[in-house]
Design an enzyme around this catalytic site. Structure first.
Site, short mmCIF file in Angstrom:
data_model
loop_
_atom_site.label_atom_id
_atom_site.label_comp_id
_atom_site.label_asym_id
_atom_site.label_seq_id
_atom_site.Cartn_x
_atom_site.Cartn_y
_atom_site.Cartn_z
CG ASP A 1 -1.80 7.45 0.91
OD1 ASP A 1 -1.03 8.43 1.00
OD2 ASP A 1 -2.54 7.25 -0.07
CG ASP B 1 -1.90 1.73 6.47
OD1 ASP B 1 -2.17 1.37 5.30
OD2 ASP B 1 -2.43 2.71 7.01
CG ASP C 1 -2.00 1.02 1.15
OD1 ASP C 1 -2.53 1.26 0.05
OD2 ASP C 1 -2.33 1.62 2.19
#
Length: 263
Positions: free
Chosen positions: A13, A207, A11
């Site tokens: 961000d 995250d 990912d």
């Protein structure tokens, strides 16, 4: 597992960047992947930007990621529609990342009896555009949404995102959208096809437990949760599934790209 040539999906961000700032060590990690020859792809559920836009954003933060290594929910949505109904038509509520992806597969963008309505991310959702989309869905257009994220960040606080607007449309029409982006494992599989990689030799770094880890698991990948974004170590314990590994930051993998689970 030291002989496995791992392919890395990650990912963007919360893993590599926070808004416009690089996560410490992310540049060293990308350099380590290149030096070791590990294929990689950077993911985002955000459909606003084209890969060219995102490359420029990442460069400003200090990360040199080629356009070809950036995979967005807009690109995944375009690939899905091209597979389902080549040369079709769509009415789009979204930004250039989505409209460009659909133009590139030869789709006609129209509000006259489109095959699909496609809802993506935009900072300018209007009552008029939402109403138009509702009426097209009621008229028989198939309802697609790029991702189910309900809110996004801004310096002033949360913003309503694609999932929240899609829920409004579903409530009015009684028709649920098909979400292409994470946690749909379709986004992982489309990236694997693009890279020519296999799930057994691929891992997903994210995250968020509810999107990144879940989509990785459902696509048959090994998963790593980093604690630099949404999900914390105690948050992860509340889910009925677990990542293969939890680490503090992407920086912890810099010296272990060839053997991430032996680190």
């Amino acid at each position: 597992m030291t002989d496995t040539a791992w392919t890395y999906l990650m990912d963007m961000d919360g893993v590599l960047v926070h808004e416009e700032h690089m996560v410490p060590g992310a540049d060293a990690f990308i350099s380590a992947l290149r030096e070791a020859g590990n294929p990689f792809m950077v993911f985002t559920n955000n459909s606003i930007y084209t890969p060219r836009d995102l490359r420029a954003r990442l460069l400003r933060s200090g990360l040199d990621i080629p356009e070809s290594a950036i995979w967005t929910s807009a690109l995944a949505t375009a690939q899905f529609l091209d597979n389902q109904r080549p040369g079709g038509s769509a009415h789009v509520v979204g930004e250039s990342g989505l409209t460009t992806a659909l133009h590139n597969i030869g789709y006609v963008l129209t509000d006259r009896e489109p095959d699909y309505v496609v809802l993506g991310e935009t900072r300018t959702y209007s009552f008029e555009s939402i109403t138009k989309l509702i009426r097209l869905v009621e008229g028989g257009a198939r309802f697609i949404a790029t991702n189910p994220d309900e809110k996004g960040p801004s310096p002033e606080g949360s913003l309503p995102a694609t999932g929240a607007v899609a829920a409004l449309i579903e409530r009015v029409t009684g028709r649920a959208p098909y979400y292409v982006g994470k946690p749909n494992p379709l986004m992982m599989r489309s990236a694997l096809r693009t890279l020519g990689a296999h799930s057994e030799n691929t891992l997903m770094i994210g995250d968020r437990m509810d999107t990144d880890v879940r989509s990785g698991l459902e696509a048959g990948l090994q998963t790593i949760l980093v604690l630099t974004g949404i999900s914390g170590e105690h948050t992860a314990e509340r889910y009925p599934y677990r990542p293969t590994k939890v680490i503090r930051s992407i920086a912890d993998l810099v010296d272990h790209v060839k053997d991430p689970f032996g680190a």
